[in-house]
Design a protein around this motif. Structure first.
Motif, short mmCIF file in Angstrom:
data_model
loop_
_atom_site.label_atom_id
_atom_site.label_comp_id
_atom_site.label_asym_id
_atom_site.label_seq_id
_atom_site.Cartn_x
_atom_site.Cartn_y
_atom_site.Cartn_z
N THR A 82 30.09 -51.05 52.01
CA THR A 82 30.35 -49.96 51.06
C THR A 82 29.97 -50.35 49.63
O THR A 82 29.28 -49.62 48.95
CB THR A 82 31.84 -49.57 51.09
N TYR A 83 30.42 -51.55 49.21
CA TYR A 83 30.12 -52.00 47.84
C TYR A 83 29.70 -53.47 47.84
O TYR A 83 30.11 -54.24 48.72
CB TYR A 83 31.36 -51.83 46.94
N LEU A 84 28.88 -53.82 46.86
CA LEU A 84 28.44 -55.21 46.67
C LEU A 84 28.85 -55.62 45.26
O LEU A 84 28.58 -54.88 44.30
CB LEU A 84 26.92 -55.32 46.82
N CYS A 85 29.52 -56.77 45.14
CA CYS A 85 29.98 -57.21 43.82
C CYS A 85 29.30 -58.52 43.44
O CYS A 85 29.30 -59.47 44.23
CB CYS A 85 31.49 -57.42 43.83
N ASN A 86 28.73 -58.55 42.26
CA ASN A 86 27.99 -59.76 41.87
C ASN A 86 28.47 -60.34 40.55
O ASN A 86 27.68 -60.78 39.73
CB ASN A 86 26.49 -59.46 41.80
N GLY A 87 29.79 -60.34 40.37
CA GLY A 87 30.34 -60.95 39.17
C GLY A 87 31.77 -60.45 38.96
O GLY A 87 32.21 -59.50 39.61
N PRO A 88 32.51 -61.11 38.05
CA PRO A 88 33.92 -60.75 37.85
C PRO A 88 34.14 -59.61 36.85
O PRO A 88 35.26 -59.15 36.68
CB PRO A 88 34.51 -62.06 37.32
#
Ligand SMILES: Nc1nc2c(ncn2[C@@H]2O[C@H](COP(=O)(O)OP(=O)(O)OP(=O)(O)O)[C@@H](O)[C@H]2O)c(=O)[nH]1
Ligand SMILES: [Mg+2]
Length: 391
Positions: free
Chosen positions: A364-370
């Motif tokens: 659903t989602y891709l996270c590449n950092g805080p």
């Protein structure tokens, strides 16, 4: 075939010794660059070649210990360097003339004059041999090796690589392109989850510290700022120190309704209180091994009349085997989708595909950092393939 050992300051010199002893048709079993223990004060490095006559008969060499040493310039080889040496071994199974051709174009430099250049030459030779070996493998094996480099292993790698041999022979780059297509076809995505109309609940579950709260904060900010939705949060995390204060801060910044629930009863109560367009459920990372240890499943079951998406959050650097076992651990939460976080920290991100493979879940989602809310993107097929292949 019985092999004898030949040594030289570099590959070329060792091969000359082979040729002198076994003739021009000698078969090379392996070459290795030997770097001996410098603390011994003895010679630091040389090349060792195992060679045999093509008819398989061993000959008696000119050296009594069966080790043929080229001059090695002014340098002396330690008597037993193998015991402490670091070695790089390359099995070649090549004829001597073939090997000589490969290194023939490069000018010979005596080791003493330019150690670095000579070492570089040897490494290039070894690299060329490795590439030859790789190219000689069947396409399916080549594809599996490429996938292993991306963190995709075992049965999933076999499945994706199946069919690699069909059609025209592919070089590395077209094989990679073909595998990108395989990954895009094999895995499903569900982008724009929170863009859907109507009342919606999104819960994040997953191990401790994987980025559940941060992902939900990113979604809250998107829903508030980009989509103009009202957003509420129920936190079931009464476990981690500071968890409640963390949500209170986000609530102040973004104007969220928040509630804390300690058990299924207080969760049901909070559900009645919050009537936002988007309701987010934050959960603690700690998971017990039985359903009674983990009341979150019972909380989620009590959600009715609103669409519920339960997202399993996993860091992209997790290895395939761990991804599979964690995914099974969270069966009780009945996840409906996946979020891959910490892509910015991952050298290989293919491991997370194993989660989708064992439970057939969409990304659903891709996270590449805080950073909230910047470091999140919808998991489209292009974004997923790029996250796995373009590192
Ligand atoms: N580099 C990087 N850090 C992230 C990412 N997502 C979250 N973090 C950081 O990871 C740490 C843990 O994030 P949380 O959101 O608190 O993780 P959690 O899963 O809620 O943790 P628990 O509630 O303790 O189980 C924090 O320092 C976040 O800033 C990401 O995509 N990349
Ligand atoms: Mg948390």
């Amino acid at each position: 075939m019985e092999y004898q050992t030949f040594r030289g300051a570099d590959v070329k010199e060792a091969l000359s010794a082979v040729k002198a002893a076994l003739g021009p048709n000698a078969m090379i079993g392996s070459t290795r660059f030997v770097s001996s223990d410098q603390s011994s004060g003895l010679n630091q490095s040389y090349v060792e070649v195992l060679a045999a006559q093509p008819n398989g008969r061993a000959t008696t060499g000119p050296f009594s210990r069966g080790v043929h040493q080229a001059s090695l310039g002014e340098r002396k080889v330690a008597r037993k360097p193998q015991s402490r040496a670091r070695r790089q071994v390359e099995h070649t199974a090549k004829g001597i003339s073939e090997l000589e051709r490969e290194i023939g174009e490069q000018p010979y430099r005596p080791r003493g004059q330019n150690d670095l250049a000579s070492l570089e030459q040897e490494l290039m030779t070894l690299k060329a041999m490795l590439q030859d070996l790789h190219d000689a493998r069947p396409p399916k094996e080549q594809a599996q090796a490429l996938l292993a480099g991306l963190g995709i292993e075992g049965a999933l790698a076999k499945e994706l690589a199946g069919g690699a041999g069909r059609g025209r022979k592919k070089d590395d780059s077209s094989l990679k392109d073909w595998l990108r297509g395989q990954v895009a076809r094999r895995f499903s995505v569900s982008p724009g989850l929170i863009n859907a109309p109507g009342k919606q609940v999104v819960a994040c579950v997953g191990p401790t510290g994987v980025g559940k709260t941060t992902t939900l904060a990113k979604l809250a900010a998107r829903a508030r700022l980009d989509l103009g939705k009202s957003v509420g949060v129920i936190s079931l995390d009464t476990f981690r120190v500071g968890a409640i204060e963390q949500w209170q801060r986000y609530a102040d910044l973004m104007g969220l309704q928040t509630a804390i629930a300690h058990n299924p009863d207080s969760f049901r109560h909070a559900l009645q209180q919050i009537n936002s367009d988007l309701l987010l459920i934050d959960t603690p990372g700690h998971v017990g091994k039985t359903a009674s240890d983990w009341p979150i499943a019972r909380c989620l079951e009590s959600i009715t009349g609103r669409r519920l998406d339960t997202l399993l959050v996993l860091p992209a650097w997790l290895r395939a085997h761990d991804v599979e076992s964690v995914t099974r651990d969270y069966d009780g939460a009945r996840p409906t989708g996946l979020v891959a976080t910490k892509l910015d920290e991952a050298n290989r991100a293919g491991g997370v595909l194993h989660s989708a493979a064992v439970r057939d879940l969409p990304f659903t989602y891709l996270c590449n950092g805080p950073r909230v809310p910047e470091d999140i993107s919808d998991a489209t097929h292009d974004a997923l393939v790029s996250a796995v292949f373009d590192r």
